[in-house]
Design a protein around this motif. Structure first.
Motif, mmCIF file in Angstrom:
data_model
loop_
_atom_site.group_PDB
_atom_site.id
_atom_site.type_symbol
_atom_site.label_atom_id
_atom_site.label_comp_id
_atom_site.label_asym_id
_atom_site.label_seq_id
_atom_site.Cartn_x
_atom_site.Cartn_y
_atom_site.Cartn_z
ATOM 1 N N ARG A 3 3.556 23.897 -21.740
ATOM 2 C CA ARG A 3 3.929 24.556 -22.996
ATOM 3 C C ARG A 3 4.738 25.820 -22.681
ATOM 4 O O ARG A 3 4.292 26.622 -21.838
ATOM 5 N N TYR B 251 -9.880 18.610 -29.131
ATOM 6 C CA TYR B 251 -9.396 17.824 -30.281
ATOM 7 C C TYR B 251 -9.259 16.376 -29.846
ATOM 8 O O TYR B 251 -8.952 16.074 -28.688
ATOM 9 N N ARG C 165 1.941 26.197 -28.372
ATOM 10 C CA ARG C 165 1.177 25.035 -28.832
ATOM 11 C C ARG C 165 1.795 24.385 -30.069
ATOM 12 O O ARG C 165 1.245 23.424 -30.599
HETATM 13 N N1 GLY Z 1 -0.872 21.745 -29.982
HETATM 14 C C1 GLY Z 1 -2.064 21.660 -29.243
HETATM 15 C C2 GLY Z 1 -1.917 21.973 -27.809
HETATM 16 O O1 GLY Z 1 -0.891 22.453 -27.374
HETATM 17 O O2 GLY Z 1 -2.858 21.740 -27.088
#
Ligand code: GLY
Length: 381
Positions: A311, A255, A337
């Protein structure tokens, strides 16, 4: 020294501070205890995409519903933070554009569009030429696209600064550089032992919310059973220079998130590397290579930063929201995420639960019980 508060929140990330803001607005005295500085863990590394429609395929329906609930709450969440603290959250509504590079991507996109349609999520299919009409710097090799105008983004760093100001404006006490070592229930209240440079102190609260991200089970002793919280490393490359896109651009490998000031974020790796925060050549190589396939103009931009975050995730990669199995202790963690997108709904529903005692339907499937049942099954062999 012993301090008191109605609610103590362990962790000053986007979840901890959002919950603190909402609880303080509802009349609670709130103390946040943060071991580093607000947003240090994952929150300020996050790209801030608010894009439930593109994650819909692998996301369980109850979580998609919670994400959509949170996306709907975002404009008001941002307005309340900005009005309380006087700082912008960096919220933008340009939408997300999926870009396909070849036939495989096209088939994947068609599959995704059908799932979105089934779930009632609006999206517009585009040809390669239409993609370039919207974003002229997209590669001439791109063969198609999918535009979701209802997806948005927020600058997670700007949001964290604004959220901190808003919390302070409504009376939240934020203690930075303060590590909670133990949480225990005693004499009808919950007691926290806190270590700071100035020494050790105690905080007593009626309720404690554990929002410590990946550190929930690292260096923090609580009466909770182990739930298996683990870090999933994500690397993000920041580029600077000529503005190349207005929309968030993405496909299954990458992204690309445009921020104000000509900054472009390329994200993100997903790695099981424990607490290792070092950026790697391989991670950077992959991100640059995948981004170059969509947006060749990145070749001339400058690398301004390589950021790494952890994360917090449990086995099913869904958040853990609700009462812990000890009176007065609650948990809001494991957002994996989705910490930034889920902040408004997490804050709203956790505050509902903690102020009324009634368990909201919206977070019923994210309770800690599912993880405890899983552990019991494992133990039984
Ligand atoms: N929210 C996208 C990621 O954790 O890469």
């Amino acid at each position: 020294m012993t301090d008191v508060a109605d609610v103590a929140i362990v962790g000053g990330g986007v979840i901890g501070l959002s919950c603190a803001f909402e609880l303080a607005r509802r009349g609670k005295s709130v103390s946040v205890i943060e071991r580093e500085r607000p947003g240090f863990g994952a929150s300020t590394v996050a790209a801030g995409m608010l894009t439930p429609s593109f994650e819909v395929e692998l996301t369980p329906p109850a979580l998609v519903e919670l994400q959509l609930d949170s996306l709907r709450r975002y404009p008001q969440f941002v307005a309340e933070i900005e009005s309380a603290g006087g700082l912008s959250c960096g919220y933008r509504e340009e939408g997300t554009l999926w870009v396909s590079r070849h036939r495989d991507d096209e088939l994947e996109l068609e599959h995704l569009r059908k799932i979105q349609e089934d779930r009632g999520l609006p999206a517009r299919r585009l040809t390669g030429r239409e993609v370039r009409q919207i974003e002229p710097y997209v590669s001439p090799r791109a063969v198609g696209g999918l535009l979701v105008e209802s997806d948005h983004q927020v600058n997670s760093r700007t949001l964290m600064v604004a959220l901190q100001a808003a919390c302070e404006a409504v009376g939240v006490a934020i203690r930075v550089g303060a590590g909670v070592t133990t949480v225990e229930r005693t004499q009808g209240r919950v007691e926290l032992a806190i270590e700071e440079e100035s020494g050790v102190s105690t905080l007593c609260a009626d309720q404690v919310l554990l929002a410590a991200g990946v550190w929930l089970e690292d260096g923090l002793v609580t009466p909770l059973p182990t739930i298996g919280m683990r870090p999933i490393k994500g690397q993000i490359v920041h580029l600077k220079g000529q503005r190349l896109a207005d929309h968030v651009l993405r496909n299954s490998d990458i992204y690309i998130v445009p921020r104000s000031g000509g900054e472009l974020l390329l994200g993100a790796t997903e790695e099981e590397q424990g607490f290792d925060l070092r950026p790697t050549a391989g991670g950077t190589l992959d991100l640059l290579r995948y981004a170059f396939e969509i947006l060749p103009g990145i070749y001339d931009l400058y690398v301004s930063e390589i950021d790494v975050g952890l994360r917090p995730a449990v086995t099913d990669h869904q958040p853990v929201l609700g009462p812990a199995n000890v009176e007065g202790i609650y948990i809001a963690g494991g957002h994996y995420r989705g910490g930034v997108i889920l902040a408004p709904s997490t804050a709203y529903w956790m505050a509902e639960l903690m102020t009324t005692g009634r368990a909201p339907e919206q977070i019923a499937s994210f309770g800690i019980e599912r993880l405890l049942a899983e552990r019991l099954q494992e133990a039984a062999g």
